[in-house]
Scaffold this active site. Sequence first.
Site, mmCIF file in Angstrom:
data_model
loop_
_atom_site.group_PDB
_atom_site.id
_atom_site.type_symbol
_atom_site.label_atom_id
_atom_site.label_comp_id
_atom_site.label_asym_id
_atom_site.label_seq_id
_atom_site.Cartn_x
_atom_site.Cartn_y
_atom_site.Cartn_z
ATOM 1 N N GLN A 36 85.312 35.506 47.101
ATOM 2 C CA GLN A 36 86.330 35.345 46.068
ATOM 3 C C GLN A 36 85.742 34.634 44.853
ATOM 4 O O GLN A 36 86.389 34.527 43.828
ATOM 5 C CB GLN A 36 87.501 34.520 46.619
ATOM 6 C CG GLN A 36 88.192 35.175 47.788
ATOM 7 C CD GLN A 36 89.300 34.312 48.316
ATOM 8 O OE1 GLN A 36 90.387 34.303 47.757
ATOM 9 N NE2 GLN A 36 89.020 33.591 49.375
ATOM 10 N N ASN A 37 84.533 34.134 44.995
ATOM 11 C CA ASN A 37 83.912 33.348 43.936
ATOM 12 C C ASN A 37 83.392 34.226 42.806
ATOM 13 O O ASN A 37 82.976 35.358 43.026
ATOM 14 C CB ASN A 37 82.760 32.519 44.514
ATOM 15 C CG ASN A 37 83.244 31.512 45.525
ATOM 16 O OD1 ASN A 37 84.431 31.245 45.631
ATOM 17 N ND2 ASN A 37 82.335 30.957 46.289
ATOM 18 N N VAL A 38 83.386 33.665 41.626
ATOM 19 C CA VAL A 38 82.898 34.368 40.436
ATOM 20 C C VAL A 38 81.626 33.720 39.896
ATOM 21 O O VAL A 38 81.165 34.063 38.817
ATOM 22 C CB VAL A 38 83.992 34.407 39.334
ATOM 23 C CG1 VAL A 38 85.179 35.228 39.797
ATOM 24 C CG2 VAL A 38 84.427 33.003 38.911
ATOM 25 N N ASP A 39 81.027 32.802 40.674
ATOM 26 C CA ASP A 39 79.910 31.999 40.172
ATOM 27 C C ASP A 39 78.535 32.632 40.321
ATOM 28 O O ASP A 39 77.562 32.174 39.733
ATOM 29 C CB ASP A 39 79.909 30.616 40.823
ATOM 30 C CG ASP A 39 79.908 30.661 42.348
ATOM 31 O OD1 ASP A 39 79.253 31.539 42.937
ATOM 32 O OD2 ASP A 39 80.576 29.794 42.953
ATOM 33 N N HIS A 62 86.820 39.080 42.787
ATOM 34 C CA HIS A 62 87.473 38.736 41.521
ATOM 35 C C HIS A 62 86.537 38.927 40.328
ATOM 36 O O HIS A 62 86.798 38.409 39.255
ATOM 37 C CB HIS A 62 87.983 37.295 41.571
ATOM 38 C CG HIS A 62 88.979 37.051 42.647
ATOM 39 N ND1 HIS A 62 90.164 37.744 42.739
ATOM 40 C CD2 HIS A 62 88.963 36.198 43.698
ATOM 41 C CE1 HIS A 62 90.843 37.324 43.788
ATOM 42 N NE2 HIS A 62 90.134 36.394 44.389
ATOM 43 N N CYS A 78 83.702 45.468 28.092
ATOM 44 C CA CYS A 78 84.521 45.881 26.966
ATOM 45 C C CYS A 78 85.701 46.695 27.497
ATOM 46 O O CYS A 78 85.512 47.683 28.212
ATOM 47 C CB CYS A 78 83.686 46.717 26.002
ATOM 48 S SG CYS A 78 84.673 47.416 24.650
#
Length: 142
Positions: free
Chosen positions: A102-105, A120, A128
């Site tokens: 779930q992390n976006v790091d 996520h 864009c």
Amino acid sequence: MVGSAVIPADSVRLAGPVVFFTGAGISVGAGLPTYRGTGGLYQDAGVEPPNAEDVTPERLPSLWARFQPRLRSRDELVPSAAHLAIADLERHSPKPVTIITQNVDGLHSDAGSTRVIELHGTLRTMRCLIHQHSLPITDAHW
């Protein structure tokens, strides 16, 4: 090693493919606070989590402005021991090891994991909404 447990690659040989499902807790060891936990983005900064209706072309500049400090601090992070242990298991496992996070790091990839599904998305790239092309966040013009 994950926590105090060692996961020998030999154990994986007896099992099928391995899947890890991770969330914010795994990145706390890397120095990144959670969103909702103590010291988290939504606890101390008085910032409300974005709603689906916030993600529109008109509102994106303010949404990205919320995350700019987090993007900058992300460059200073290194993977935690748990990230490294999972990547090590993947390298030595005879079976596929996949991480669903779930992390976006991006710390799983930084650790060397190659089969990472980011539910996520990621704070590493921007897309864009008009032309659908992507670019690294480092190339974005704020």
